[in-house]
Design an enzyme around this catalytic site. Sequence first.
Site, mmCIF file in Angstrom:
data_model
loop_
_atom_site.group_PDB
_atom_site.id
_atom_site.type_symbol
_atom_site.label_atom_id
_atom_site.label_comp_id
_atom_site.label_asym_id
_atom_site.label_seq_id
_atom_site.Cartn_x
_atom_site.Cartn_y
_atom_site.Cartn_z
ATOM 1 N N PHE A 198 50.845 48.468 39.892
ATOM 2 C CA PHE A 198 49.736 49.360 40.269
ATOM 3 C C PHE A 198 48.855 48.633 41.280
ATOM 4 C CE2 PHE A 198 45.444 50.998 40.095
ATOM 5 C CZ PHE A 198 45.647 52.364 40.126
ATOM 6 N N ASP A 257 48.173 40.480 43.769
ATOM 7 C CA ASP A 257 47.126 41.425 43.389
ATOM 8 C C ASP A 257 46.509 40.932 42.087
ATOM 9 O OD1 ASP A 257 45.580 43.453 42.384
ATOM 10 O OD2 ASP A 257 46.984 45.070 42.844
ATOM 11 N N LYS A 282 37.278 44.450 41.117
ATOM 12 C CA LYS A 282 36.855 44.625 39.725
ATOM 13 C C LYS A 282 35.715 43.689 39.296
ATOM 14 C CE LYS A 282 40.283 47.603 37.958
ATOM 15 N NZ LYS A 282 41.693 47.724 38.263
#
Length: 391
Positions: free
Chosen positions: A134, A219, A248
Site C-alpha cells: 500500500f 516506504d 504519518k
Amino acid sequence: MQNALLDTIALEDAHTSGAYVKRDVQIVRGEGARLEDAAGRSYIDCVGGMGAANLGHGHPAILAAIQRQAAELMVCPELFHNPVRAEYQAALCAAAAMPRVFLCNSGAEAIEGAIKAARAATGRPTIVAAMRGFHGRTLGALSATWNKTYRAPFEPLLPEVRHVPFNDADKLADALDETVAAVIVEPVQGEGGVIPAAPGYLRAVGDLCRRNGSLLILDEIQTGFGRTGWLFAHQADGVRPDVLCLAKSIAGGLPMGAVLLGERAGTFPPATHGSTFGGNPLACAAGLAALDVLATSDLIERARVRGAAVLDHLRAGLPERAVRDVRGRGLMIGIELRGKVGPVLAALAERGVLALPAGRTVLRLLPPLVISDDDLWAAVATVEEVLADAV
Ligand SMILES: *Cc1c(COP(=O)(O)O)cnc(C)c1O
C-alpha cells in the site's frame, strides 16, 4: 450528549464525499494513548491515528513547538530560506543518514515525489512494487498500490508498474530489466496485513536494485518514527535505501511528508517539483520536536521491548480456532483471524479499545508509543477476551 452525537453523525453523513466508512463513535479529545468520545467515555487507543500518533495525543513538546512557531511564522514557501526548515532538514537527514530531502504534506505525496525522483535520476519509466503493498491513493501512488478495490474505479493507472510477490527475491529478479527505474517496498506491509519483510529480503532487494541500475525506494510512512522499535524499520535490516518515504508520525500528528534522497537518487532538476505548503515552518517546528522526543526518550526502545513481549504473549495465549497467525515488529502488531475482523473491532470498541483492520481478516494494533504498561496490557487482555468469545 446523545443528541450531539446524532447531530454530528447526521451532519457528517449529509456532507461526506462518501469515501469513508465510519464507525458510530464521535471522538472529541485525546491525551497520551487515551481517546474520549462525546459522551465522556474513555478508550484505549490502538488506532494511533492510523500511524500518525506515535507520540500520542497532546504531547507537551509538540504542543509547545506548534504554539511557539504559529506565533512566529506559519507559511513560508520555498522561494525563501527559513531557519526552522534549515534546522529540520539537517536533523531529518542526519537521523536517516541521507544527504537530501524534499518536504511535502502527506504519504501519497511523498510516494509521488519518490517516483518522480527515480524516473528523473534513471531516465527509466518502470516501477516495480509488491503484491499486498500500500502506497497511497493519488494516481501515481495508487498505481503502486496493489489492492484492487482501491484501484478499480480509477483505472487506467500508470501502465509502467509491475507487481511481484512480497518476500520473494527470485520473482523480483525476474521482473527487473533495463526499463526499471525503481523498486518500492514497505519494510513491514501495513494495510496489506502487517507482514514483515523476511530476514535478508530487503538486503537482497537492495543488491538486485544496485546491480540492475534501479533505485530502492523504501516506504516507511507507517513503519517510521519508532513504530517498529527502530527510528526507521530498515535500520534493523542492514539495508540502505536510495529513496526513503516518510509521513504519518513525522511531525507529531501535524500533516507532513518527506522524500529523502540518497546519493544514487541525486537531485531534482531545478523547478521540476514543488509544493506550496511543503517545508512550511509550522510543520518543520513540529517535526523537529518529534525527532527530539524520539532521540531523547526511551520510546523507541519501549516499542521494541514491549512489542516483543506482547507478540510472545499473544502467540502463546490466543486460541488457534480463532487465530491463524500473530505477527509484527515493535508496536506494529497484526493478528490474522480465521473469520472477519469487523465484529471483533466492534466488540473491542464496546469494551473500550479502539483498533484497526488491515484487510478483511487482520486485526491491527498501532497504539501510540507513549501508551502506559497498564493500558497496553489491558488492551491485550481485552483482545484475548474478545477472541476467546469470537468462536
Ligand atoms: C498511510 C500510508 C501511505 C499513504 O499516506 P497518506 O498520508 O494517507 O497519503 C502510504 N504508504 C504507507 C505504507 C502507508 O501506511
